[in-house]
Design an enzyme around this catalytic site. Structure first.
Site, PDB file in Angstrom:
ATOM      1  N   HIS A   1       0.823  -1.209   0.000  1.00 46.47           N
ATOM      2  CA  HIS A   1       0.000   0.000   0.000  1.00 46.47           C
ATOM      3  C   HIS A   1       0.857   1.258   0.000  1.00 46.47           C
ATOM      4  O   HIS A   1       1.904   1.326   0.654  1.00 46.47           O
ATOM      5  CB  HIS A   1      -1.024   0.002   1.135  1.00 46.47           C
ATOM      6  CG  HIS A   1      -0.490   0.092   2.530  1.00 46.47           C
ATOM      7  ND1 HIS A   1      -0.197   1.291   3.139  1.00 46.47           N
ATOM      8  CD2 HIS A   1      -0.212  -0.870   3.462  1.00 46.47           C
ATOM      9  CE1 HIS A   1       0.228   1.071   4.384  1.00 46.47           C
ATOM     10  NE2 HIS A   1       0.228  -0.232   4.600  1.00 46.47           N
TER      11      HIS A   1
ATOM     12  N   ASP B   1       6.227   1.141   6.493  1.00 46.57           N
ATOM     13  CA  ASP B   1       4.804   0.782   6.414  1.00 46.57           C
ATOM     14  C   ASP B   1       4.072   1.801   5.558  1.00 46.57           C
ATOM     15  O   ASP B   1       3.567   2.785   6.066  1.00 46.57           O
ATOM     16  CB  ASP B   1       4.212   0.729   7.828  1.00 46.57           C
ATOM     17  CG  ASP B   1       2.770   0.284   7.852  1.00 46.57           C
ATOM     18  OD1 ASP B   1       2.309  -0.291   6.857  1.00 46.57           O
ATOM     19  OD2 ASP B   1       2.093   0.512   8.875  1.00 46.57           O
TER      20      ASP B   1
ATOM     21  N   GLU C   1      -5.286   1.925   2.857  1.00 48.51           N
ATOM     22  CA  GLU C   1      -5.149   0.721   3.697  1.00 48.51           C
ATOM     23  C   GLU C   1      -5.201   1.065   5.173  1.00 48.51           C
ATOM     24  O   GLU C   1      -5.878   0.396   5.952  1.00 48.51           O
ATOM     25  CB  GLU C   1      -3.841  -0.009   3.368  1.00 48.51           C
ATOM     26  CG  GLU C   1      -3.695  -1.366   4.028  1.00 48.51           C
ATOM     27  CD  GLU C   1      -3.150  -1.315   5.458  1.00 48.51           C
ATOM     28  OE1 GLU C   1      -3.285  -2.320   6.181  1.00 48.51           O
ATOM     29  OE2 GLU C   1      -2.583  -0.270   5.840  1.00 48.51           O
ATOM     30  N   GLU C   2      -4.489   2.120   5.565  1.00 48.94           N
ATOM     31  CA  GLU C   2      -4.340   2.402   6.990  1.00 48.94           C
ATOM     32  C   GLU C   2      -5.669   2.744   7.659  1.00 48.94           C
ATOM     33  O   GLU C   2      -5.871   2.461   8.840  1.00 48.94           O
ATOM     34  CB  GLU C   2      -3.338   3.543   7.211  1.00 48.94           C
ATOM     35  CG  GLU C   2      -1.906   3.216   6.808  1.00 48.94           C
ATOM     36  CD  GLU C   2      -1.253   2.159   7.689  1.00 48.94           C
ATOM     37  OE1 GLU C   2      -1.940   1.577   8.558  1.00 48.94           O
ATOM     38  OE2 GLU C   2      -0.049   1.912   7.502  1.00 48.94           O
TER      39      GLU C   2
ATOM     40  N   ASP D   1       3.281  -6.307   3.592  1.00 48.98           N
ATOM     41  CA  ASP D   1       2.854  -5.218   4.484  1.00 48.98           C
ATOM     42  C   ASP D   1       3.207  -5.527   5.928  1.00 48.98           C
ATOM     43  O   ASP D   1       2.445  -5.223   6.843  1.00 48.98           O
ATOM     44  CB  ASP D   1       1.347  -4.959   4.348  1.00 48.98           C
ATOM     45  CG  ASP D   1       0.902  -3.718   5.128  1.00 48.98           C
ATOM     46  OD1 ASP D   1       1.772  -2.874   5.425  1.00 48.98           O
ATOM     47  OD2 ASP D   1      -0.293  -3.612   5.444  1.00 48.98           O
TER      48      ASP D   1
ATOM     49  N   HIS E   1       3.721   2.875  12.816  1.00 47.05           N
ATOM     50  CA  HIS E   1       2.762   3.959  13.051  1.00 47.05           C
ATOM     51  C   HIS E   1       3.315   5.062  13.955  1.00 47.05           C
ATOM     52  O   HIS E   1       2.573   5.691  14.708  1.00 47.05           O
ATOM     53  CB  HIS E   1       1.460   3.409  13.647  1.00 47.05           C
ATOM     54  CG  HIS E   1       0.702   2.499  12.743  1.00 47.05           C
ATOM     55  ND1 HIS E   1      -0.525   1.958  13.081  1.00 47.05           N
ATOM     56  CD2 HIS E   1       0.983   2.011  11.500  1.00 47.05           C
ATOM     57  CE1 HIS E   1      -0.959   1.182  12.091  1.00 47.05           C
ATOM     58  NE2 HIS E   1      -0.057   1.201  11.125  1.00 47.05           N
TER      59      HIS E   1
END
Length: 485
Positions: free
Chosen positions: A298, A310, A344-345, A373, A444
């Site tokens: 992604h 990520d 995606e997130e 991912d 994140h």
């Protein structure tokens, strides 16, 4: 180009092949699965791809493509930074990738629309105001609502678990800020507090929730992520705080101290935004529009850090796998399609839109799905979801990855959230196994940067991705599947 002609073409490259040093130590014990009973002809066919796999690995890891994936990833994240769904940065990054795919000579380069949530982080502040003053670094969780103007000043209830919280009555909780401090028990279990903490607390009248960051390790930085309000439950502000601060609050609360926090958040949910999945192909020689093999990652990220890990790495190895295969002259029977998902997130929105757009003919269109991912650290192998016959075939393909010392096999897939729209219904798929023990240290958070990415490991990952996708796409037989729904 037939298999024999391809093997003949790569023989000069094989003379120069130097197997990676770590592979010389031996092959992992994943060579035999006693429950598999594939035809000898098919096993020999798969084994016949070893010279091609060796050539792909040699050219990417030791030849003129070495280091190129890291350079491309660093240019992407240095140019656009964080790429939250709905943001101008993401849409400009999509345009940039489209242009790059065209420059690489890939085919059928285009985008397909996907509606995504449009959540915007505003000013955020948390301060412990009693029994002493201390700033509490925080990050609002994706789709959270904000506080009223001027914020909320409220006393704290701190608990380790939902079970512990059950003992509190609505009268005790009403108007309080509930702090959930779950110990790390792996991402799959611990993330429930980030996902559902706000609604669990709101049912008893809480004013807001703060969540211990979902990470096993901390150096004082909060980790964000999406949260999921329960339908019919009042929406309250929710954010993550650092491990250190969460655990300090829990200790003091358990000593019987009264703690008061001033929380102010100006986060907003706007109308849904039309973003785009980004697509390019290496068109097959025999099957152009059906039996497609998808490689994916992604392109969106969180708005902290730059999304190098990520999932910039996963997106780049999917894009560049096609670029390098084409440059080497390896064009398989089936089309390999790179998809760089959007949204995606905030909830797998790009994957969902793509499934809906391609659902009518999906059984014929898709042969296999790959997604990376969960980091692009040193690869160990591939994991798999699918029926037993497909698993047996894929086990044989994974054995070919000995030049990378990446022959580990696990099932089911762990790092394929977007492709779960298909793998959960019986389509075969795989994700990247890699040495990602520290993945959730940076996940994140502001720590998700190019400092996490290693050029040599990225080379290994893209080599594995390209080689595995090529073999799946070129086999004389499609991957078996038992599709439901």
């Amino acid at each position: 180009m037939g298999t024999q002609r391809r093997i003949k073409w790569v023989l000069p490259l094989l003379l120069a092949l130097v197997t990676l040093p770590e592979a010389r130590a031996g092959i992992l014990d994943n060579r035999i699965d006693p429950v598999c009973d594939l035809p000898d002809k098919l096993v020999r066919e798969i084994e016949g791809y070893q010279p091609i796999v060796n050539a792909i690995v040699s050219r990417i890891f030791e030849g003129d493509f070495a280091g190129k994936t890291w350079e491309s990833l660093s240019e992407l994240v240095d140019t656009f930074g964080a790429r939250l769904a709905g943001s101008e940065q993401l849409e400009k990054a999509i345009d940039y990738v489209v242009d790059g795919m065209k420059r690489d000579g890939l085919e059928n380069v285009h985008t397909e629309n996907a509606s995504v949530p449009h959540w915007v982080r505003g000013f955020e502040s948390a301060q412990l105001v009693a029994p002493f003053k201390k700033n509490l670094p925080l990050l609002g969780l994706g789709t959270t609502v904000g506080t009223p103007r001027g914020g909320i000043i409220a006393d704290v209830i701190a608990v380790e678990s939902f079970k512990e919280f059950e003992a509190f009555t609505p009268e005790q909780v009403k108007g309080k800020i509930v702090v959930f401090v779950p110990p790390w028990q792996g991402y799959g279990k611990t993330v429930a507090y980030r996902s559902h903490g706000a609604s669990v607390a709101a049912k008893k009248g809480a004013a807001a929730t703060l969540i211990r960051s979902i990470t096993p390790f901390s150096i004082g930085s909060p980790h964000t992520g999406v949260q999921d309000y329960e339908d019919g439950v009042r929406k309250i502000p929710t954010a993550c705080i650092t491990v250190e601060d969460a655990e300090m609050i829990l200790r003091k609360y358990r000593r019987g101290e009264t703690l008061t926090i001033h929380l102010e958040m100006e986060d907003r949910n706007l109308e849904p935004f039309i973003s785009r999945n980004t697509i390019a192909e290496l068109v097959g020689t025999t099957y152009q529009n059906n039996q497609v093999v998808v490689v994916s990652g992604h392109l969106d990220s969180w708005d902290v850090g730059v999304g190098a890990m990520d999932d910039g790495g996963g997106a780049l190895i999917s894009w560049k796998a096609l670029t390098y295969l084409k440059a080497m002259g390896f064009r398989p029977r089936r089309t390999i399609r790179a998809i760089l998902w959007t949204g995606e997130e905030l909830g797998l929105w790009g994957g969902q839109a793509y499934r809906e757009a391609h659902q009518a003919n999906e059984k014929e269109e898709f042969n296999f799905f790959f997604e990376s991912d969960i980091g692009t650290f040193e690869p160990k192998g591939l994991d798999f979801s699918g029926n037993k016959e497909a698993e047996c075939i894929f086990r044989e393909i994974v054995k070919l990855m000995t030049p990378l010392n990446a022959t580990e096999f696990e099932t089911p897939t762990d790092g394929g959230p977007d492709i779960s729209h298909w793998t959960s219904r019986g389509f075969p798929g795989a994700s990247l196994l890699n040495k990602n023990e520290k993945y959730f240290w940076f996940h994140h958070s502001a720590g998700d940067s190019m400092a996490v990415e290693d050029p040599r490991n990225l080379d290994k990952c893209v080599a594995l991705w390209a080689a595995a996708a090529y073999v799946v796409a070129d086999l004389s037989v499609p991957m078996p599947k038992d599709v439901k729904g």
